[in-house]
Design an enzyme around this catalytic site. Structure first.
Site, PDB file in Angstrom:
ATOM      1  N   VAL A 122       0.833  -1.408  -0.036  1.00  0.00           N
ATOM      2  CA  VAL A 122      -0.009   0.021   0.020  1.00  0.00           C
ATOM      3  C   VAL A 122       0.800   1.221   0.012  1.00  0.00           C
ATOM      4  O   VAL A 122       0.701   2.218  -0.778  1.00  0.00           O
ATOM      5  CB  VAL A 122      -1.006   0.012   1.315  1.00  0.00           C
ATOM      6  CG1 VAL A 122      -1.710   1.433   1.422  1.00  0.00           C
ATOM      7  CG2 VAL A 122      -1.902  -1.142   0.963  1.00  0.00           C
ATOM      8  N   PRO A 125      10.809   0.533   9.410  1.00  0.00           N
ATOM      9  CA  PRO A 125      12.115  -0.439   9.693  1.00  0.00           C
ATOM     10  C   PRO A 125      12.617  -0.740   8.337  1.00  0.00           C
ATOM     11  O   PRO A 125      11.678  -1.303   7.420  1.00  0.00           O
ATOM     12  CB  PRO A 125      11.536  -1.335  10.914  1.00  0.00           C
ATOM     13  CG  PRO A 125      10.471  -0.639  11.301  1.00  0.00           C
ATOM     14  CD  PRO A 125       9.920  -0.062  10.399  1.00  0.00           C
ATOM     15  N   GLY A 127      10.804  -3.840   6.660  1.00  0.00           N
ATOM     16  CA  GLY A 127       9.331  -3.656   6.624  1.00  0.00           C
ATOM     17  C   GLY A 127       9.015  -3.281   5.126  1.00  0.00           C
ATOM     18  O   GLY A 127       8.088  -3.231   4.657  1.00  0.00           O
ATOM     19  N   ASP A 185      -7.108   1.895   4.831  1.00  0.00           N
ATOM     20  CA  ASP A 185      -8.276   0.966   5.209  1.00  0.00           C
ATOM     21  C   ASP A 185      -9.058   1.356   6.387  1.00  0.00           C
ATOM     22  O   ASP A 185      -9.810   0.197   6.927  1.00  0.00           O
ATOM     23  CB  ASP A 185      -7.473  -0.358   5.323  1.00  0.00           C
ATOM     24  CG  ASP A 185      -8.529  -1.653   4.832  1.00  0.00           C
ATOM     25  OD1 ASP A 185      -9.328  -1.256   4.114  1.00  0.00           O
ATOM     26  OD2 ASP A 185      -8.535  -2.571   5.575  1.00  0.00           O
TER      27      ASP A 185
END
Length: 255
Positions: free
Chosen positions: A33, A53, A56, A118
């Site tokens: 996303v 991080p 990620g 979301d």
């Protein structure tokens, strides 16, 4: 008394083209996303700061970092990250609802526009499905109800548009710039807008795509008398009837 005015239909969003060129936007998260958000921002020439991080980051976001397309901070978000007064927008894309809500509340305190991925109730604005063809951008929004449906509708619209639409718009933009040089005064504004509208309506998409700088110069000669000659007349320098009949069939004279 009945009036022929549009009916008010509440529940929508105010769809705007938000200019973020050279403005600082903070993106929190580095997954799929976030990758889409970052691309949208870079396409709008924003200055993107990414907080996530390193473990990620997905491949696309890692590429943006490697290419130095974004300013990268290898860490988790901290409240002090919002202290920079240059931040104009915050986008979060992390799999932690509680942390996302905390960021949302902090943004509200600092009056920073935010989008929490979301979570429609925690969004000042939504992202839609966008079609792009050069200067042409079309966004379809479902107000957070169905992102996939927005994508389906956008693809349906895209399939109906000619592939030359973007080129035609570029040519119109160039013509508008030349027109402002011909008629620069503020008092000319209404006439400029009306004349440009007539050009867009009376010339076909194909005409606008074929228009060259010399055609623009010829066309602009008709601005002062507020006329819009056909593309054929501009290109040939002749009236339409002269262009359609060139005498190639000859003449017969009976005595």
């Amino acid at each position: 008394m009945a009036h022929d005015y549009p009916e008010v239909e509440g529940g929508g969003s105010l769809i705007l083209a938000w200019q973020v060129r050279n403005k600082k936007v903070l993106v929190i998260g580095g997954g799929e996303v976030a990758a889409g958000r970052i691309l949208n921002l870079l396409n709008a020439d924003a200055k993107v700061t990414l907080i996530s991080p390193r473990d990620g980051l997905n491949d696309e976001v890692a590429y943006r970092v490697e290419q130095k397309q974004v300013e990268y901070m290898d860490k988790k978000f901290e409240p002090t990250d919002l202290d920079d007064p240059a931040i104009t927008m915050v986008l979060t894309a992390i799999d932690d609802p509680e942390a996302s809500t905390t960021i949302w509340k902090l943004c509200k305190e600092k009056r920073i526009a935010a989008n929490i991925a979301d979570v429609p109730p925690e969004c000042d604005f939504y992202f839609g499905s966008v079609y792009r063809d050069g200067p042409l951008q079309i966004m379809v929004s479902t107000n957070g109800n169905g992102p996939k449906m927005a994508n389906i509708v956008r693809r349906r619209i895209e399939s109906t548009l000619p592939p030359t639409m973007g080129d035609a718009i570029k040519k119109v933009g160039a013509l508008r710039k030349r027109l402002r040089q011909v008629a620069p005064g503020n008092e000319e504004g209404p006439k400029r807008m009306k004349w440009m509208s007539k050009v867009c309506v009376q010339w076909s998409l194909e005409d606008l795509c074929e228009m060259q700088p010399e055609d623009m110069d010829t066309l602009l000669e008709s601005y002062e008398p507020d006329e819009v000659p056909t593309f054929t007349k501009v290109r040939s320098g002749k009236d339409d009837w002269e262009w359609q009949f060139d005498g190639s069939f000859g003449w017969a004279c009976v005595v």
